[in-house]
Scaffold this motif. Structure first.
Motif, PDB file in Angstrom:
ATOM      1  N   PRO A  38      55.171 -48.069  20.582  1.00 28.91           N
ATOM      2  CA  PRO A  38      54.201 -47.525  19.615  1.00 28.91           C
ATOM      3  C   PRO A  38      54.843 -46.476  18.705  1.00 28.91           C
ATOM      4  O   PRO A  38      55.875 -45.882  19.040  1.00 28.91           O
ATOM      5  CB  PRO A  38      53.145 -46.905  20.521  1.00 28.91           C
ATOM      6  N   GLN A  39      54.170 -46.230  17.569  1.00 30.46           N
ATOM      7  CA  GLN A  39      54.605 -45.222  16.603  1.00 30.46           C
ATOM      8  C   GLN A  39      53.405 -44.372  16.203  1.00 30.46           C
ATOM      9  O   GLN A  39      52.259 -44.844  16.242  1.00 30.46           O
ATOM     10  CB  GLN A  39      55.213 -45.879  15.356  1.00 30.46           C
ATOM     11  N   GLU A  40      53.688 -43.106  15.820  1.00 32.84           N
ATOM     12  CA  GLU A  40      52.605 -42.178  15.487  1.00 32.84           C
ATOM     13  C   GLU A  40      52.941 -41.375  14.241  1.00 32.84           C
ATOM     14  O   GLU A  40      54.111 -41.043  13.990  1.00 32.84           O
ATOM     15  CB  GLU A  40      52.364 -41.198  16.649  1.00 32.84           C
TER      16      GLU A  40
ATOM     17  N   SER B  14      44.828 -46.611  16.863  1.00 28.92           N
ATOM     18  CA  SER B  14      43.751 -45.720  17.300  1.00 28.92           C
ATOM     19  C   SER B  14      43.932 -44.381  16.601  1.00 28.92           C
ATOM     20  O   SER B  14      44.995 -44.086  16.041  1.00 28.92           O
ATOM     21  CB  SER B  14      43.778 -45.528  18.822  1.00 28.92           C
ATOM     22  N   LEU B  15      42.874 -43.560  16.624  1.00 30.84           N
ATOM     23  CA  LEU B  15      42.932 -42.212  16.056  1.00 30.84           C
ATOM     24  C   LEU B  15      42.785 -41.203  17.178  1.00 30.84           C
ATOM     25  O   LEU B  15      41.951 -41.375  18.077  1.00 30.84           O
ATOM     26  CB  LEU B  15      41.815 -42.006  15.029  1.00 30.84           C
ATOM     27  N   GLN B  16      43.603 -40.127  17.079  1.00 30.26           N
ATOM     28  CA  GLN B  16      43.567 -39.072  18.073  1.00 30.26           C
ATOM     29  C   GLN B  16      43.425 -37.724  17.376  1.00 30.26           C
ATOM     30  O   GLN B  16      43.820 -37.568  16.216  1.00 30.26           O
ATOM     31  CB  GLN B  16      44.842 -39.091  18.932  1.00 30.26           C
ATOM     32  N   GLY B  17      42.865 -36.744  18.075  1.00 27.48           N
ATOM     33  CA  GLY B  17      42.684 -35.414  17.496  1.00 27.48           C
ATOM     34  C   GLY B  17      43.094 -34.321  18.455  1.00 27.48           C
ATOM     35  O   GLY B  17      43.087 -34.501  19.676  1.00 27.48           O
ATOM     36  N   SER B  18      43.448 -33.151  17.872  1.00 23.96           N
ATOM     37  CA  SER B  18      43.859 -32.003  18.681  1.00 23.96           C
ATOM     38  C   SER B  18      43.563 -30.728  17.910  1.00 23.96           C
ATOM     39  O   SER B  18      43.591 -30.707  16.671  1.00 23.96           O
ATOM     40  CB  SER B  18      45.356 -32.076  19.005  1.00 23.96           C
ATOM     41  N   THR B  19      43.297 -29.657  18.644  1.00 29.46           N
ATOM     42  CA  THR B  19      43.123 -28.347  18.002  1.00 29.46           C
ATOM     43  C   THR B  19      44.376 -27.502  18.057  1.00 29.46           C
ATOM     44  O   THR B  19      44.498 -26.525  17.327  1.00 29.46           O
ATOM     45  CB  THR B  19      41.973 -27.571  18.674  1.00 29.46           C
ATOM     46  N   ASP B  20      45.326 -27.863  18.948  1.00 28.11           N
ATOM     47  CA  ASP B  20      46.526 -27.043  19.115  1.00 28.11           C
ATOM     48  C   ASP B  20      47.827 -27.783  18.852  1.00 28.11           C
ATOM     49  O   ASP B  20      48.910 -27.194  18.929  1.00 28.11           O
ATOM     50  CB  ASP B  20      46.571 -26.434  20.518  1.00 28.11           C
TER      51      ASP B  20
ATOM     52  N   ARG C  52      45.933 -37.682  14.323  1.00 29.05           N
ATOM     53  CA  ARG C  52      47.059 -38.579  14.611  1.00 29.05           C
ATOM     54  C   ARG C  52      46.609 -40.034  14.535  1.00 29.05           C
ATOM     55  O   ARG C  52      45.534 -40.396  15.038  1.00 29.05           O
ATOM     56  CB  ARG C  52      47.628 -38.275  15.997  1.00 29.05           C
ATOM     57  N   VAL C  53      47.462 -40.858  13.910  1.00 30.05           N
ATOM     58  CA  VAL C  53      47.277 -42.314  13.910  1.00 30.05           C
ATOM     59  C   VAL C  53      48.319 -42.896  14.859  1.00 30.05           C
ATOM     60  O   VAL C  53      49.530 -42.705  14.663  1.00 30.05           O
ATOM     61  CB  VAL C  53      47.429 -42.907  12.502  1.00 30.05           C
ATOM     62  N   HIS C  54      47.846 -43.591  15.887  1.00 29.81           N
ATOM     63  CA  HIS C  54      48.702 -44.171  16.931  1.00 29.81           C
ATOM     64  C   HIS C  54      48.721 -45.686  16.721  1.00 29.81           C
ATOM     65  O   HIS C  54      47.684 -46.358  16.863  1.00 29.81           O
ATOM     66  CB  HIS C  54      48.135 -43.806  18.308  1.00 29.81           C
TER      67      HIS C  54
END
Length: 744
Positions: free
Chosen positions: A644-646, A678-684, A722-724
């Motif tokens: 995979p790539q991000e 997929s889409l991923q999210g983070s606050t830090d 993030r796009v995974h």
């Protein structure tokens, strides 16, 4: 240094001239009368210099006119290029019509005064002086001949260099609490600042010294004394002796050369005065030249870069020194080329030069420039320029710089292992920062920054300025990858920045080509009032900032908008201990305005555009920044055959993202394809959660080659999106031309 070709964000690079003559001369300005008509009276004690933790320890006390009682009109503050107040100390001054006055109360003993002033172009004037209410017979003669300089070959320049300095021995000793009133005897005089000083009595000649008068020099200034100086130097240098300049005023119509293995010494810079617009001009010297304790006052009224109109032009040779000098009305104080190894320049005053105060123009090794006072330079006050060969192991320390009016207070253009520490820089004007660390080359061959560049313990007050070529401002402290990336280790520590009209720290590629600023740390800084932002990042690169505290921030903490679009991202790492500047300017299409605050951004804007972007990999020129540059024809492509790539975009702050749009170039040459992602999210930026599960998305040029992913209202706010990607039917890599994020 000057002549910038600069850019406007969203536009194209400017096309102004950027050439600078490789033989830049210095222009020295004359200061009115030097001796009071009543004759000087001198205290037989040493003066009490004012020690300073930062800046120079000075033998005088400065008093601002706008802080003193006056019957005139106060002007300023003003930061607009081309105005009188903008070039004044503190950006304020007092305008006196005939008969109006400003009165100072002394806070230390004095028997002399130097006044920074302006009279209208083409006019002369005078200031009557009253001590404790009694008018002195002597007055200060004023002129505009050294002011109103034009340099049309410098892009962005306007008429500048409005102020001049005039000095006078008062003929009596004044004590704390005594008053000195300056009264305009001409139609209009603007008074900026008065320096009060206790001048020591004239020194006596060292034993065995050779007097220039004994060799035919005329201390009245009626006759040219060039030959007398030459003969004295020739007689003294064979034995490493001393040439003595007794009290008087000496006129030199020609330059000196062949100066080596000699000390040239005066009775003090208020007593031994040499009128010369080109004092020493030589390409090489065996060294051991020591120039001390006299004044060189020139007649340079314009800047002509092809003329060597400098106090020193060229080389003094190794092991030399310059100390206790008063240098004025020249083009440059010291323009140093050739061998000047281990030169020490200390305890000097350099005033009213039409270009640089001092420039180490390549080859300088182990040079120390310390405890000098510089005011009213028409270019960089102190500069190092590594042309032809590199400057190395050189230091600018404990200098006080005030009012450079067309460039920087301190500028380092290339060089290896350079130190700039414990300096005080005040009131820069157009085209200038307080301190600039730069790879702007001007000419070739240029040696970029290398090794470790140490910038420590400096204080910058009201520094930074609007750049008319860029159409946006320069920060108080600027790191500039103008012509090449910053590869040196740049260490900025313990900096105080006060009342910057715009930003505190600027990281930029001034040529508008997106060269990177790398290997940069800022540790320990107090920022007290900025007009716009604390960090102004305009080019790719990275900085770690720690222990930076800010108060009174005018717009937002951070402006992070690398230029040009697609050139890359600027990563700002929080090293801890930071406070007061955590907000981010929300709209890269506009510039923060001083004191304008951070307005509510357009709710329909693309949150990801221009933001810092990283990826697990990329191919060739298809870097992750291409996915947020707003240009649908450019794109990011990951490493091939390595799923995979991000790709991750930092939105600057946590945002309630509700829609993500992913695009590929719309050209028909792109075949339709399906990417599984997929889409991923983070606050830090460390811990990520899934905000949109993995599925197949069809990208088809027939329907715009884009897909939209709607996120539910329950989705938590995210800063790092993030796009995974795990598959692509059209190419063995992840591909995106645009990654867009929206609030609705």
């Amino acid at each position: 240094m000057n002549m910038y070709v600069m850019y406007a964000p969203g536009g194209t690079p400017g096309r102004g001239a950027l050439r600078r003559s490789s033989v830049l001369a210095v222009a020295v300005a004359l200061v009115g009368s030097v001796l009071g008509a009543t004759g000087p009276a001198f205290a037989q004690r040493d003066p009490a210099p004012r020690s300073a933790a930062v800046g120079a320890t000075l033998p005088f006390t400065s008093a601002e006119a706008e802080s003193a009682p006056t019957t005139g009109q106060k002007i300023g503050p003003d930061y607009a290029q081309g105005t009188l107040a903008s070039e004044a100390s503190g950006r304020r001054a007092v305008r006196l019509n005939a008969g109006q006055s400003v009165e100072f109360t002394l806070t230390s003993a004095a028997n002399a005064v130097n006044v920074a002033y302006n009279v209208p172009d083409g006019q002369t004037g005078s200031l009557a002086i009253y001590v404790n209410g009694t008018k002195l017979a002597a007055s200060l003669a004023l002129t505009s001949k050294y002011s109103y300089v034009d340099t049309p070959w410098i892009a962005g320049a306007k008429t500048h260099h409005f102020f001049d300095n005039a000095r006078l021995l008062l003929g009596r000793d004044l004590q704390v609490g005594d008053t000195v009133k300056l009264e305009a005897a001409s139609p209009q005089v603007t008074v900026d600042v008065a320096d009060f000083e206790q001048v020591e009595a004239a020194a006596t000649a060292p034993f065995g010294a050779i007097s220039v008068v004994d060799k035919g020099a005329d201390p009245t200034g009626a006759q040219d004394s060039t030959q007398g100086f030459r003969d004295a130097i020739a007689a003294a240098k064979s034995s490493g002796g001393t040439v003595w300049i007794p009290p008087g005023e000496f006129r030199l119509g020609s330059e000196l050369s062949g100066v080596e293995n000699v000390t040239i010494q005066g009775a003090g810079s208020w007593h031994s005065v040499v009128h010369s617009s080109r004092f020493i001009n030589q390409t090489n010297s065996a060294g051991k030249v020591h120039l001390k304790d006299f004044a060189v006052i020139g007649e340079v009224t314009e800047r002509v870069d092809s003329n060597p109109d400098n106090f020193v032009n060229g080389s003094l040779g190794p092991g030399s020194s310059v100390s206790g000098m008063w240098i004025q009305h020249l083009k440059v104080g010291l323009w140093l080329t050739g061998n000047n190894d281990n030169l020490v320049v200390e305890d000097n005053r350099i005033l009213d030069t039409t270009a640089d105060g001092l420039n180490l123009n390549g080859t300088a090794k182990g040079v120390t420039v310390r405890n000098n006072f510089l005011r009213n330079q028409g270019d960089d006050s102190l500069a190092m320029w590594s042309l032809n060969t590199t400057n190395s192991d050189d230091t600018f320390e404990h200098n006080t710089i005030s009012q450079p009016n067309l460039a920087n207070g301190i500028a380092i253009y290339g060089g290896r292992d350079i130190t700039v520490k414990d300096n005080l820089v005040q009131d820069t004007n157009a085209l200038g920062s307080g301190i600039a660390i730069s790879n702007q080359k001007f000419l070739d061959p240029f040696l970029p920054l290398a090794g470790t560049i140490t910038v420590s313990g400096n204080t910058l007050v009201r520094t930074g300025a609007m750049n008319p070529n860029w159409g946006h401002p320069m920060g108080a402290l600027r790191v500039d990858a103008y012509d090449s990336a910053i590869e040196a280790n740049v260490r900025i520590t313990n900096t105080t920045i006060r009342d910057s009209p715009y930003s505190a720290y600027e990281f930029v590629s001034g040529g508008g080509t997106g060269k990177a600023v790398k290997n940069l740390t800022v540790d320990g800084s107090t920022v007290d009032r900025t007009g716009t932002v604390v960090v102004q990042a305009e080019t790719p690169g990275a900085v770690t900032m720690a222990n930076v505290t800010a108060t009174g921030v005018g717009a937002a903490g951070i402006y992070n908008c690398p230029y040009p679009a697609g050139s890359g991202t600027f990563a700002l790492t929080d090293g801890g201990g930071n406070s007061g500047w955590d907000s981010t300017w929300g709209d890269c299409s506009t510039w923060p305005q001083p004191g304008g605050g951070n307005p509510d951004p357009d709710p329909d804007r693309n949150l990801a555009k221009g933001r810092t972007t990283t990826a697990t990999g990329s191919t060739d020129v298809y870097t992750p920044g291409k996915a947020v540059d707003g240009d649908g024809s450019t794109y990011w492509e990951s490493a091939n055959n390595a799923f995979p790539q991000e790709i991750t975009v930092d939105l600057g702050s946590a945002q309630a993202v509700r829609r993500v749009v992913l695009k590929l170039p719309p050209a028909a040459a792109w075949e339709a394809r399906t990417q599984t992602l997929s889409l991923q999210g983070s606050t830090d930026g460390s811990t990520f959660g899934t905000v949109a599960a993995s599925k197949d998305y069809r990208f088809d040029p027939a329907t715009g080659n884009s897909v939209a992913v709607d996120l539910p209202a329950s989705t938590a706010a995210t800063r790092y999106l993030r796009v995974h990607v795990t598959a692509n039917t059209g190419w063995p890599a992840a591909q995106l031309s645009e990654l867009e994020a929206y609030l609705n």
